[in-house]
Design an enzyme around this catalytic site. Structure first.
Site, mmCIF file in Angstrom:
data_model
loop_
_atom_site.group_PDB
_atom_site.id
_atom_site.type_symbol
_atom_site.label_atom_id
_atom_site.label_comp_id
_atom_site.label_asym_id
_atom_site.label_seq_id
_atom_site.Cartn_x
_atom_site.Cartn_y
_atom_site.Cartn_z
ATOM 1 N N GLU A 291 39.966 45.070 -46.788
ATOM 2 C CA GLU A 291 40.159 43.827 -46.038
ATOM 3 C C GLU A 291 38.831 43.300 -45.487
ATOM 4 O O GLU A 291 38.700 43.062 -44.291
ATOM 5 C CB GLU A 291 41.116 44.079 -44.858
ATOM 6 C CG GLU A 291 42.452 44.691 -45.223
ATOM 7 C CD GLU A 291 43.240 45.200 -44.009
ATOM 8 O OE1 GLU A 291 42.678 45.250 -42.895
ATOM 9 O OE2 GLU A 291 44.410 45.550 -44.192
ATOM 10 N N CYS A 361 28.233 24.407 -18.993
ATOM 11 C CA CYS A 361 27.960 24.837 -17.624
ATOM 12 C C CYS A 361 28.398 26.273 -17.392
ATOM 13 O O CYS A 361 29.388 26.541 -16.702
ATOM 14 C CB CYS A 361 28.651 23.892 -16.658
ATOM 15 S SG CYS A 361 28.112 22.204 -16.920
HETATM 16 C C1 LIG Z 1 39.153 41.694 -38.343
HETATM 17 C C2 LIG Z 1 39.884 42.518 -39.308
HETATM 18 C C3 LIG Z 1 39.385 42.688 -40.610
HETATM 19 C C4 LIG Z 1 38.056 42.124 -41.059
HETATM 20 O O1 LIG Z 1 37.021 42.786 -40.399
HETATM 21 P P1 LIG Z 1 35.488 42.543 -40.831
HETATM 22 O O2 LIG Z 1 34.722 43.403 -39.903
HETATM 23 O O3 LIG Z 1 35.215 41.096 -40.616
HETATM 24 O O4 LIG Z 1 35.335 42.947 -42.235
HETATM 25 C C5 LIG Z 1 40.129 43.438 -41.482
HETATM 26 N N1 LIG Z 1 41.316 44.003 -41.115
HETATM 27 C C6 LIG Z 1 41.812 43.866 -39.875
HETATM 28 C C7 LIG Z 1 43.091 44.503 -39.530
HETATM 29 C C8 LIG Z 1 41.125 43.116 -38.925
HETATM 30 O O5 LIG Z 1 41.616 42.995 -37.694
#
Ligand SMILES: *Cc1c(COP(=O)(O)O)cnc(C)c1O
Length: 434
Positions: A291, A361
């Site tokens: 991911e 601000c």
């Molecule tokens: C934010 C997130 C990602 C992506 O994370 P990166 O550090 O941008 O690669 C993947 N999986 C989950 C569950 C996330 O919360």
């Protein structure tokens, strides 16, 4: 002036070959950033299409024919055009809300390649995702298992689930972006995972398909991933003995990028190590899901901003620019470092050490501190590595319309989000009947 001499004296942009100096002018691909600012105004987010393609290819080539699904962690940058581009490459998406699912659908993404993460999924979001036919729900608690089963049963469906396990490993990153330690709100503690799977198996509306973890962000070493993987492999084997067979293993996102002098972890180094472990444990039949968010988009983006005033106090020199914490929140939120490049570096003034600050601000409204720059009022600056967690975190604080976004492709560009107007800011508000 021979361009070579000019280039030799200029700073090298952070690790991103698609952002470079040519004849003393900062370019994104073949377009001088000054031309973008002139035509579209500032502050302005610009992205290099080639950089996005290259970041995608780094994962794709590293997969080397293995069964792998890349689900872009779209909270890093959820502009529809960017999603459309990744969808066209064949990417899936990691979503964390019903709104993100609607964005995927609006951009033409394939819901069967969507994994749904997040600790607080609401019933309507579950229902939307079930109707769309997502690949998997990454479930983070037994309470969520119960609710998801109810929602799915109500729709006459079985929801595909992975449990997001918290492997209690230290991702060696900033505490705000570390998510795999026991003290974090994320996931189910690894010791409780077997019981949670057994419980999931008893629920009529669920179908167990995988296991998931996401240990943090901006990770630059393989070792935290391998620590997590080792714990997940133990769990997968325990589950096998218990009669629970999984079809995929999701290792989350989190690969770091270069902001300053970090040495990012290449997707190939991670994947080679992961595949070796899976082979060793006889688990090469498992589909691997990743991911990645930041590492697909982060270095592809710049935030352009114009110097409004130079202010010299007894202690400090400030460059007050037209971008602010509402446009790029990372420095205020995480004390994050972004490189600062002059669009047209000058040689007619002495360098001075500036704090680059915005007009909002708040004392937290700074974008960069202690940067040695030769600048004048009206100069154009570029904040580097602004493609991830940039625009998506922008707000209207101080009644500031959010910036435009533009995608550069070779010598051409396309606006992928118009600059907001005052009317956009007040559209949903209603005056009283006085
Ligand atoms: C934010 C997130 C990602 C992506 O994370 P990166 O550090 O941008 O690669 C993947 N999986 C989950 C569950 C996330 O919360």
């Amino acid at each position: 002036m021979p361009s070579l001499t000019a280039q030799q004296t200029l700073p090298t942009p952070a690790g991103e070959p698609h952002i470079h100096y040519l004849d003393g002018q900062l370019h994104i691909e073949a377009v001088p950033v000054a031309a973008l600012a002139k035509s579209l105004g500032t502050p302005l987010y610009c992205y290099s299409k080639s950089a996005l393609v290259a970041a995608w290819q780094a994962y794709w080539q590293a997969a080397s024919g293995r069964d792998i699904l890349i689900c872009y962690g779209m909270k890093a940058n959820s502009n529809l055009a960017i999603l459309q581009l990744f969808a066209k490459f064949g990417s899936g998406f990691d979503i964390v809300s019903g709104g993100e699912l609607q964005r995927v659908l609006a951009a033409g993404g394939d819901p069967r390649k969507v994994v749904f993460s997040g600790v607080g999924k609401q019933a309507w979001e579950m229902s939307l995702a079930l109707k769309a036919g997502v690949k998997c729900f990454n479930v983070e608690s037994t309470a969520e298992l119960r609710r998801l089963s109810e929602v799915a049963t109500g729709l006459g469906q079985q929801a595909p689930v992975s449990l997001r396990v918290n492997p209690d490993v230290d991702a060696q990153t900033h505490p705000y972006i570390s998510t795999g330690l026991k003290e974090n709100k994320f996931g189910i503690a690894i010791e409780d995972a077997l019981d949670a799977y057994r419980f999931a198996k008893t629920l009529p509306g669920l179908k167990i398909v995988g296991v998931d973890c996401h240990i943090g962000s901006q990770i630059t070493e393989v070792s935290p991933y391998l620590d997590a993987l080792g714990k997940l492999i133990n769990l997968i084997q325990t589950l096998q003995h218990d009669g629970i067979a999984l079809t995929h293993l999701d290792l989350g996102g989190g690969l770091g990028i270069r902001y300053d002098d970090e040495k990012p972890l290449a997707p190939k180094d991670l994947l080679d190590a992961v595949f070796a472990e899976l082979n060793k444990h006889g688990l090469s039949h498992l589909q691997l899901v990743l991911e990645p968010g930041r590492s697909l988009v982060g270095n592809a983006g710049l935030l352009l901003t114009e110097v409004q005033y130079l202010k010299h106090t007894e202690d400090k020199h400030f460059a007050i620019v037209d971008a602010a914490m509402n446009d790029l929140m990372r420095p205020a939120l995480y004390q994050a470092w972004h490189g600062v490049l002059a669009a047209s570096p000058r040689h007619d003034t002495k360098p001075i050490t500036y704090d680059i600050v915005g007009p909002v601000c708040e004392s937290a409204d700074w974008l960069a501190k202690n940067r040695s720059l030769c600048i004048q009022e009206g100069d154009l600056l570029a904040l580097e590595s602004a493609g991830a967690y940039g625009f998506v975190m922008a707000s209207h604080y101080n009644a500031r319309p959010r910036p435009a976004e533009v995608l550069v492709d070779g010598p051409t560009w396309q606006v992928i989000r118009e600059r907001e107007t005052f009317e956009d800011l007040i559209r949903a508000e209603r005056l009283l009947d006085l």
